[in-house]
Design an enzyme around this catalytic site. Structure first.
Site, mmCIF file in Angstrom:
data_model
loop_
_atom_site.group_PDB
_atom_site.id
_atom_site.type_symbol
_atom_site.label_atom_id
_atom_site.label_comp_id
_atom_site.label_asym_id
_atom_site.label_seq_id
_atom_site.Cartn_x
_atom_site.Cartn_y
_atom_site.Cartn_z
ATOM 1 C CG ASP A 40 19.294 -45.691 -36.233
ATOM 2 O OD1 ASP A 40 19.224 -45.099 -35.149
ATOM 3 O OD2 ASP A 40 18.709 -46.753 -36.481
ATOM 4 C CE LYS A 62 23.194 -48.475 -29.324
ATOM 5 N NZ LYS A 62 22.096 -48.400 -30.313
ATOM 6 C CG MET A 177 24.478 -56.267 -36.861
ATOM 7 S SD MET A 177 23.222 -56.148 -35.592
ATOM 8 C CE MET A 177 22.211 -57.577 -35.949
#
Ligand code: SAH
Length: 257
Positions: A40, A62, A177
């Site tokens: 990741d 991402k 987050m």
């Protein structure tokens, strides 16, 4: 070495919060043995030095402007490589089962009949505050800590995070987050907590680029904007934040990479 055609295995391995030395001994051992590593964005790039040069390496994070795999594709990749009989390490930031969709990956594997193991990791929810000098509990200050996702916006149709309940627990609140949603979270918490409640926002904790901004529910949004804090960040709400001044022990600038 000849191998019989049989299922391989997938290890969901926690990479720790950023400092590459915070991976577990078991995690390093498996990284060295892996034939396939799927990693990741938030993992320390330094950990990849343990990977065997002959192993297949896949980036699943991402990052803006870079091709990344969606969750379906990641699950498919893990299943496919295990079906090729390979030993696969799925390296995930922090702990694999604290957000980050490790549970979904494990379900996809087990439903496909692929054996897997979980290697827990040091989660950023605890380690990032610790490197900032904030104990998430303290006998006289906080006897609970709640870890919550901050990525639910006011527009989300079915909200699962009940900020009132979280505020009423009364201990430390650790939000992952949540940075881009901080104005909304602040508004929610201000309904139930005093404006003077201490808040810390820690960017890239446990790494040489660690930055800490402290303030209160009232002024934290302005301070974070002024400091130019970006993702990834951990938000800590509660009186334990007051200890930061005295306990901030880690000075990233003293480190040379
Ligand atoms: N499984 C991970 C969390 C994945 S969710 C764990 O256990 O740590 C991703 C969130 O983790 C980010 O949005 C941020 O809130 C937090 N995070 C992870 N690493 C971080 C770091 N080094 N510094 C600050 N926040 C971090």
């Amino acid at each position: 070495m000849t191998r019989f055609a049989m299922n391989g295995k997938v290890y969901l391995v926690g990479a720790g919060p950023g400092d590459p030395e915070l991976i577990t001994v078991k995690g390093i051992k498996l990284l060295k043995e892996a034939q396939v590593v799927v990693y990741d964005r938030l993992i320390s790039p330094e950990l990849l030095k343990y990977v065997n040069p002959s192993a297949e390496l896949y980036y699943a994070g991402k990052a803006p402007g870079r091709h990344s795999l969606n969750q379906e594709e990641i699950n498919e990749l893990l299943i496919q490589k295990a079906r090729e009989g390979k030993m696969v390490v799925r390296l995930k930031g922090g702990d694999p089962f604290v957000f980050g969709r490790g549970g979904e990956e494990a379900l996809a594997l087990t439903r496909a009949g692929i054996p897997f193991e979980v290697v827990p990791g040091v989660t950023s929810a605890v380690a990032v505050p610790a490197y900032a000098g904030i104990p998430v509990t303290h006998r006289r200050i906080a006897s609970t800590f709640t870890v919550v996702t901050g990525n639910e916006t006011e527009n989300k149709e079915e909200r699962e995070v009940d900020w009132e309940k979280i505020a009423r627990v009364g201990g430390t609140i650790v939000i992952l987050m949540g940075l881009s949603n901080l104005p909304f979270i602040k508004g929610e918490l201000l309904k139930y907590l005093p404006a003077t409640t201490p808040v810390a926002v820690i960017y890239r904790g446990t790494t040489p680029s660690q930055k800490i901004v402290t303030g209160t529910l009232e002024d934290i949004v302005e301070k974070v904007l002024a400091a130019g804090i970006k993702h990834p960040a951990v938000i800590v709400v509660g009186d334990v934040v007051k200890l930061q001044g005295e306990l901030g022990w880690y000075s990233p600038s003293a480190l040379t990479e």
